[in-house]
Design an enzyme around this catalytic site. Structure first.
Site, PDB file in Angstrom:
ATOM      1  N   CYS A   1      -3.294   1.476   6.579  1.00  0.00           N
ATOM      2  CA  CYS A   1      -3.767   0.798   7.825  1.00  0.00           C
ATOM      3  C   CYS A   1      -4.224   1.837   8.943  1.00  0.00           C
ATOM      4  O   CYS A   1      -5.030   1.478   9.884  1.00  0.00           O
ATOM      5  CB  CYS A   1      -2.681   0.128   8.422  1.00  0.00           C
ATOM      6  SG  CYS A   1      -1.400   0.815   8.668  1.00  0.00           S
TER       7      CYS A   1
ATOM      8  N   GLY B   1       1.894  -6.031   7.291  1.00  0.00           N
ATOM      9  CA  GLY B   1       0.818  -6.489   6.156  1.00  0.00           C
ATOM     10  C   GLY B   1      -0.142  -6.932   7.062  1.00  0.00           C
ATOM     11  O   GLY B   1      -0.617  -6.273   8.186  1.00  0.00           O
TER      12      GLY B   1
ATOM     13  N   ASN C   1       0.966  -1.338  -0.076  1.00  0.00           N
ATOM     14  CA  ASN C   1       0.111   0.080   0.034  1.00  0.00           C
ATOM     15  C   ASN C   1       0.880   1.346  -0.139  1.00  0.00           C
ATOM     16  O   ASN C   1       0.326   2.298  -0.781  1.00  0.00           O
ATOM     17  CB  ASN C   1      -0.891   0.008   1.223  1.00  0.00           C
ATOM     18  CG  ASN C   1      -0.164  -0.030   2.600  1.00  0.00           C
ATOM     19  OD1 ASN C   1       0.630  -0.797   2.753  1.00  0.00           O
ATOM     20  ND2 ASN C   1      -0.761   0.561   3.528  1.00  0.00           N
TER      21      ASN C   1
ATOM     22  N   THR D   1      -3.203  -9.152   9.283  1.00  0.00           N
ATOM     23  CA  THR D   1      -3.204  -9.917  10.360  1.00  0.00           C
ATOM     24  C   THR D   1      -3.137 -11.174  10.092  1.00  0.00           C
ATOM     25  O   THR D   1      -2.269 -12.109  10.984  1.00  0.00           O
ATOM     26  CB  THR D   1      -4.497  -9.305  11.085  1.00  0.00           C
ATOM     27  OG1 THR D   1      -4.510  -8.041  11.312  1.00  0.00           O
ATOM     28  CG2 THR D   1      -4.700 -10.297  12.181  1.00  0.00           C
TER      29      THR D   1
ATOM     30  N   GLU E   1       7.358   0.636  16.088  1.00  0.00           N
ATOM     31  CA  GLU E   1       8.137   1.288  15.231  1.00  0.00           C
ATOM     32  C   GLU E   1       8.261   2.766  15.529  1.00  0.00           C
ATOM     33  O   GLU E   1       7.718   3.360  16.458  1.00  0.00           O
ATOM     34  CB  GLU E   1       7.864   1.114  13.684  1.00  0.00           C
ATOM     35  CG  GLU E   1       7.558  -0.308  13.349  1.00  0.00           C
ATOM     36  CD  GLU E   1       7.351  -0.677  11.973  1.00  0.00           C
ATOM     37  OE1 GLU E   1       6.246  -0.060  11.443  1.00  0.00           O
ATOM     38  OE2 GLU E   1       8.040  -1.053  11.160  1.00  0.00           O
TER      39      GLU E   1
ATOM     40  N   GLU F   1       3.309  -5.010  12.271  1.00  0.00           N
ATOM     41  CA  GLU F   1       2.410  -3.879  12.042  1.00  0.00           C
ATOM     42  C   GLU F   1       1.336  -4.586  11.021  1.00  0.00           C
ATOM     43  O   GLU F   1       1.408  -4.743  10.057  1.00  0.00           O
ATOM     44  CB  GLU F   1       3.048  -2.888  11.286  1.00  0.00           C
ATOM     45  CG  GLU F   1       4.177  -2.118  12.217  1.00  0.00           C
ATOM     46  CD  GLU F   1       3.719  -1.561  13.804  1.00  0.00           C
ATOM     47  OE1 GLU F   1       4.114  -1.662  14.623  1.00  0.00           O
ATOM     48  OE2 GLU F   1       2.536  -0.937  13.548  1.00  0.00           O
TER      49      GLU F   1
ATOM     50  N   THR G   1      -1.613 -12.951   7.582  1.00  0.00           N
ATOM     51  CA  THR G   1      -0.221 -13.224   7.382  1.00  0.00           C
ATOM     52  C   THR G   1       0.805 -13.114   8.632  1.00  0.00           C
ATOM     53  O   THR G   1       1.697 -13.932   8.916  1.00  0.00           O
ATOM     54  CB  THR G   1       0.371 -12.247   6.373  1.00  0.00           C
ATOM     55  OG1 THR G   1      -0.607 -12.499   5.209  1.00  0.00           O
ATOM     56  CG2 THR G   1       1.811 -12.696   5.920  1.00  0.00           C
TER      57      THR G   1
END
Ligand code: TXE
Length: 483
Positions: free
Chosen positions: A285, A229, A153, A231, A464, A251, A233
């Protein structure tokens, strides 16, 4: 720095084909056509990348913060000098408007690198004196080889958001961009070459998640994984990495509430709410996809919001007047459209949008959706609980603070939230009760890179940004000396 037909992996400072010789089609959402090919990498390519990273680690981890600062700053400068090439490649690959690639994605990519290049120069740790006979100090040492896996994205923006702190802290990296948007990661490899990033410090592997991505997660010499990416995954990555005791930064997805009280600054709120609903076609996101409006202004909000949504320009990502470009891939467009269909089944009313736009001319075959506003759904409908990640929002009224906080917190996600009110006491009271890692009050996506960034619940693990990132990418060691 132009897009290429055949993208290559970047291993040990060299651009190389995949061991298998196999390539995957790279489709531009602009017109649905295959415009390049990416390596269909597998464990053998990842193995070579890890070996290159291991060879580079001793020198890179001990060359000193200033040398890493200089090299990373040169890399940031090269991206900035080639902004137009990077922006064009980003829009061709992702379908996002060129105006966004130019003003958000690529500038933030080089800012990420500069931010952590400077941060490492000031990264200090603590000491603890024991009365009379001992001193403790904490070393924060680089971990070794890090795996960074990023989504489609915000391709270069999120790719560098992981790579920059990992490298600044003295680690070496094996990174995989999304197979949906690989081109700017390839251009970054070329920029590394120009910047004099030592061979093996950064290695970029292209390919599919369950194949190349999983090979990174599984590799025993990769000590930490930083992932952004979905949830689902993220859960799969944790399943593999946790028993190997790898450090994990995840994340993941979000279903963020946008809470609008009647006393808000209406004009500022409506302007930012249009952004927080539809920026990047809602493929961020942090977008506010559930809009809760205090009842006294619900009808006024609904009328103005729908009017402005209808006015958005959807089309050619390369035209400056375009507000919303193409959806990132055909499969994602179909996923988003399936939620619009679900909303109708669940009793929602489509106030505007709701359809796939069949383009003509040079955009024919591209992936375009009209921005969609839905009302009339219960707060616990699937449409209001599951991440759609497209230009689709739901709106609903509320009467009390307690009611809207319970709605906001009723989903499995806990990434971000937005509150609009002039009552600062109320803003703080509500912010404290929201299950979210980031809360914006009277603004959206206002980002200070020093702040902790991330979510809770099914939105991820860890943070992060700023010192949080440098601490994730280092191992703390306490040394106690008795004197
Ligand atoms: O992400 P994936 P996708 C959400 C959004 C979207 C959903 C899935 O709802 O619809 O996630 O999107 C790699 N082992 N977000 O499919 O699959 C993959 O190759 C290792 C929110 O694009 O998570 C890519 O590089 N790696 C998110 C990266 O993981 C694997 C932004 C992301 O792919 C892997 C994007 C595996 N088993 C989507 N499977 C956000 N939080 O911003 C895939 N990958």
């Amino acid at each position: 720095m132009k897009p290429v037909k055949y993208i290559k992996n970047y291993i040990g400072g060299a651009l190389v084909p995949p061991d298998s010789g196999d390539y995957l089609d790279n489709v531009s959402p602009f017109n649905g056509e295959v415009y390049s090919h990416i390596p269909d990498s597998d464990a053998s390519d990842v193995k070579k990348a890890v070996e290159a990273a291991e060879r580079a680690f001793p020198e890179w981890s001990t060359c000193g913060a200033e040398k890493r600062f200089r090299i990373l700053t040169r890399l940031a400068d090269i991206i900035e000098q080639n902004l137009e090439d990077f922006a064009h490649a980003e829009s061709l690959d992702s379908g996002k408007p060129i105006t966004m690639s130019r003003s958000v994605d690529i500038p933030r990519a080089h800012s990420n690198i500069r931010f952590f290049a400077t941060a490492i120069m000031h990264f200090a740790s603590e000491s603890h004196h024991m009365e009379g006979d001992a001193i403790n100090f904490t070393l924060r040492q680089p971990i070794g080889v890090i795996g960074c896996i990023s989504p489609w994205n915000l391709p270069l923006y999120l790719f560098t958001w992981k790579i920059a702190p990992a490298l600044a802290a003295g680690n070496c990296v094996v990174a995989k961009p999304s197979e949906i948007t690989p081109m700017t990661a390839f251009l970054l490899a070329k920029a590394c070459d120009e910047a004099g990033v030592p061979p093996g410090v950064l290695n970029i592997i292209h390919g599919l998640g369950p194949k190349a991505g999983q090979a990174i997660v599984e590799h025993p010499k990769i000590k930490a994984i930083s992932f952004t990416g979905g949830t689902t995954t993220g859960r799969e990555i944790a399943r593999i990495a946790a028993p190997m005791f790898k450090k994990l930064s995840l994340e993941l997805g979000g279903k963020n509430p946008n809470i609008i009280f009647a006393d808000c600054d209406f004009d500022k709120m409506i302007f930012d709410t249009l952004r927080s609903s539809f920026s990047n076609n809602g493929q961020i996101c942090l977008c506010g996809s559930r809009i809760f409006v205090e009842r006294p202004i619900y009808e006024k909000f609904k009328e103005e919001f729908v009017k402005r949504t209808r006015f958005l320009k959807i089309g050619d990502p390369f035209l400056p007047i375009t507000d919303l470009g193409a959806i990132s891939s055909k499969s994602h467009m179909e996923k988003v459209f399936s939620y619009i269909e679900l909303a109708k089944v669940e009793g929602g009313e489509i106030l505007c949008g709701g359809n796939i736009i069949e383009q003509e001319g040079k955009l024919e075959g591209g992936f375009y959706l009209s921005p969609t506003v839905i009302e009339g759904l219960p707060h616990d409908a699937r449409t209001n609980r599951e991440e759609i990640f497209g230009p689709v929002v739901t709106i609903m009224p509320f009467d009390t603070e307690e009611e809207v906080i319970s709605y906001a917190n009723s989903v499995v996600y806990g990434l971000s939230a937005t509150i609009w009110t002039k009552d600062v006491t109320r803003a703080n009271r509500v912010a404290e009760k929201l299950e979210a890692g980031v809360v914006w009050v009277n603004c959206w996506l206002k980002r200070d890179l020093r702040t902790p960034f991330g979510g809770m619940k099914s939105s991820g693990v860890g943070r992060e940004g700023g010192l949080e990132a440098l601490r994730f990418f280092t191992e703390p060691k306490n040394v106690c000396i008795k004197y």
